[in-house]
Write an enzyme that holds these catalytic residues in place. Structure first.
Site, short mmCIF file in Angstrom:
data_model
loop_
_atom_site.label_atom_id
_atom_site.label_comp_id
_atom_site.label_asym_id
_atom_site.label_seq_id
_atom_site.Cartn_x
_atom_site.Cartn_y
_atom_site.Cartn_z
N LYS A 1 0.84 -1.20 0.00
CA LYS A 1 0.00 0.00 0.00
C LYS A 1 0.88 1.25 0.00
CE LYS A 1 -1.98 3.15 2.49
NZ LYS A 1 -2.00 4.19 1.51
N GLY B 1 7.16 6.07 7.44
CA GLY B 1 6.27 7.23 7.37
C GLY B 1 6.30 7.99 8.67
N GLU C 1 9.86 2.66 10.31
CA GLU C 1 10.88 3.69 10.14
C GLU C 1 10.15 5.01 10.19
OE1 GLU C 1 14.08 5.10 10.32
OE2 GLU C 1 14.11 2.93 10.04
N CYS D 1 13.40 11.69 5.58
CA CYS D 1 13.49 11.47 7.02
C CYS D 1 14.94 11.62 7.47
CB CYS D 1 12.90 10.13 7.42
SG CYS D 1 13.72 8.76 6.67
N GLU E 1 9.62 17.76 14.04
CA GLU E 1 9.93 17.48 12.63
C GLU E 1 8.97 18.27 11.73
OE1 GLU E 1 9.18 13.48 11.13
OE2 GLU E 1 10.98 13.62 9.89
C1 UN1 Z 1 18.14 8.66 1.98
O1 UN1 Z 1 18.63 9.30 2.91
O2 UN1 Z 1 18.56 8.77 0.82
O3 UN1 Z 1 11.92 8.27 4.34
C2 UN1 Z 1 17.07 7.67 2.19
C3 UN1 Z 1 13.10 8.56 4.24
C4 UN1 Z 1 14.13 7.49 4.54
C5 UN1 Z 1 15.01 7.18 3.40
C6 UN1 Z 1 16.13 8.10 3.26
N1 UN1 Z 1 13.49 6.28 4.99
O4 UN1 Z 1 13.42 9.68 3.91
#
Ligand code: UN1
Length: 482
Positions: free
Chosen positions: A173, A225, A247, A281, A381
């Protein structure tokens, strides 16, 4: 105009719920794709199809599963220019980043395409004569994969590729704001020879994601997310006793120490903070700069930030495109304005966007000197092109500031002193540390994920991915001989 379709049990099919219109964030009046969202019955069908396909897929030799990924890597690579442009139109990152991301997906597929040639388990000696102890790996079963908007093909690939190669079947999804690249990835894998039911794409709203996390037919969940959604999914998974990896957020610091190469640091901090409009992220959203060099460094940084061209991400000269949608745009601007009225000082900003549509969701890249560590922007954030700055009088204080707050995804430290670099390795509480390079960026063959509240469950990528997408069977193996 692209027609959005789900892929369930080997068939491309329209959704049965609400209409979905996928707009271009640089020109919101332009529609990139349209379709209909999937409903709960279609989600059930997708989970059932994945379940029915699971045993057969798991029995395929790993080399056969890996070969599908390698073929898909070639297809993705060949489409990089076209799909990169679609990515830019639906997500808003620059065309170079869009194409780069599609190529990165191909690279990830290629890495897992080689998984069958790597060691597949472990052998231990036994304290008993005539016995060996083997640790073998098996797939978990049906895996739900829920992905964010900011890497519409790379993040899905870095979850789906290991899930598949280790023998799981998938219900995928994607974020419903970026469905096109999810379709493209699915197309490539199907064309590369994936059997029906092994990968099911469900383009749906948030309620369906929650239903997926609670679905009794799902054996594991991999999510990237927001922290709020990730914690909900982790709680739902824990309640059902299934493995989960989530993550989530980051508030990543760049630490510029007094012995840093300031030119290099200014360039890398600028890239870390503003590429992809700060919507990673792993983006740099906090800067800690040593007092002794702070004025000089901020002057260097300001020159670079001022020179950033903001606008239509399809144009080669543009460095920063829009953010993903109107609510993100409004929120980032509001929180920035709040910070300024609470005493933050703008130390650098790009010109207001110079090209592109006046209605696009553009946020001006901004560097803010905060009044204190208590300022909300030090820990909250924003997921946008805003960099918050504090100064530190010692290296210890700099590291302490970097470690403040709940998040611990990535960090960057800039120094030419090996002892200080080694101290950063020891003292910075993060999952990913860059020494003399920007805080974003991750290779597929090494673990990726955060410390503290940034991540929950096993890390992703490399060997860590195998840890999550398989379980072990410890085999006490004896021959018949006494
Ligand atoms: C990156 O730093 O290139 O959602 C990857 C995000 C991370 C992936 C970053 N899980 O931005």
């Amino acid at each position: 105009m692209i027609e959005l379709l789900n892929h369930i049990d080997g068939a491309w099919t329209g959704g049965a719920a609400a209409q979905l219109v996928d707009n271009n964030p640089a020109f919101p009046e332009q529609t990139v794709a349209t379709g209909t969202l999937a409903d709960h019955d279609q989600l059930d069908r997708a989970v059932r199809a994945a379940r029915e396909a699971a045993a057969r897929w798991a029995r395929e030799p790993m080399h056969a599963r890996a070969a599908v990924l390698s073929r898909a890597a070639d297809l993705v690579d060949r489409s990089a220019e076209a799909w990169g442009a679609e990515l830019t139109r639906e997500e808003g990152k620059t065309l170079a980043e869009g194409i780069g991301e599609v190529r990165r997906a191909a690279q990830i597929l290629r890495y897992y395409g080689g998984a069958a040639d790597r060691e597949a388990g472990a052998v231990y000696s036994s304290p008993r004569a005539g016995e060996q102890i083997l640790v073998t790996r098996k797939p978990i079963g049906v895996v739900a994969i829920v992905t964010p908007f900011n890497f519409p093909i790379a993040i899905p690939t870095w979850k789906i590729a290991p899930a598949l190669v280790y023998g799981n079947t998938v219900v995928f999804k994607p974020a419903s704001v970026v469905p096109v690249l999810a379709m493209r990835l699915t197309e490539a894998l199907v064309e590369a020879g994936l059997p029906p039911g092994v990968l099911n794409l469900v383009i749906a709203g948030g309620a369906v994601a929650s239903a997926l996390a609670e679905h009794p037919g799902v054996d594991a969940i991999s999510f990237t997310g927001s922290t709020a959604v990730g914690r909900g999914i982790a709680a739902a998974a824990a309640a059902r006793g299934v493995p989960v990896q989530a993550e989530m957020g980051g508030k990543n610091a760049a630490v510029v120490l007094e012995d840093a190469d300031l030119d290099l640091a200014a360039e890398q901090v600028m890239l870390g903070a503003f590429r992809s409009s700060g919507q990673k992220c792993t983006a740099t959203s906090r800067l800690i700069v040593a007092d002794a060099v702070a004025d000089e460094f901020l002057t260097e940084l300001a020159i670079r930030v001022k020179g950033l061209e903001v606008g239509d991400p399809m144009q080669a000269s543009v460095a920063v495109g829009p953010v993903v949608n109107e609510s993100a745009c409004r929120y980032i601007k509001q929180r920035t304005a709040d910070a300024v009225s609470d005493g933050a000082r703008v130390v650098a900003s790009a010109e207001d966007h110079q090209s592109g549509s006046g209605d696009g969701y553009f946020v001006t890249p901004t560097v803010l000197q905060l009044p204190s560590v208590q300022a909300p922007l030090w820990s909250e954030e924003l997921f946008g092109p805003v960099l918050s700055v504090l100064r530190a009088s010692t290296t210890e204080q700099a590291f302490e500031l970097a470690n403040s707050g709940d998040y611990g995804l990535s960090a960057a430290v800039f120094t030419t002193d090996l002892s200080r670099a080694l101290a950063a390795v020891d003292d910075l509480d993060v999952g990913v540390l860059h020494v003399n390079s920007e805080s974003a960026g991750a290779d597929p063959h090494v673990p990726f994920g955060g410390a503290k509240r940034s991540g929950y469950g096993p890390k992703e990528q490399g060997e860590a991915a195998r840890e999550f997408f398989t379980h072990t069977t410890t085999v006490y193996l004896r021959g018949g001989r006494p």
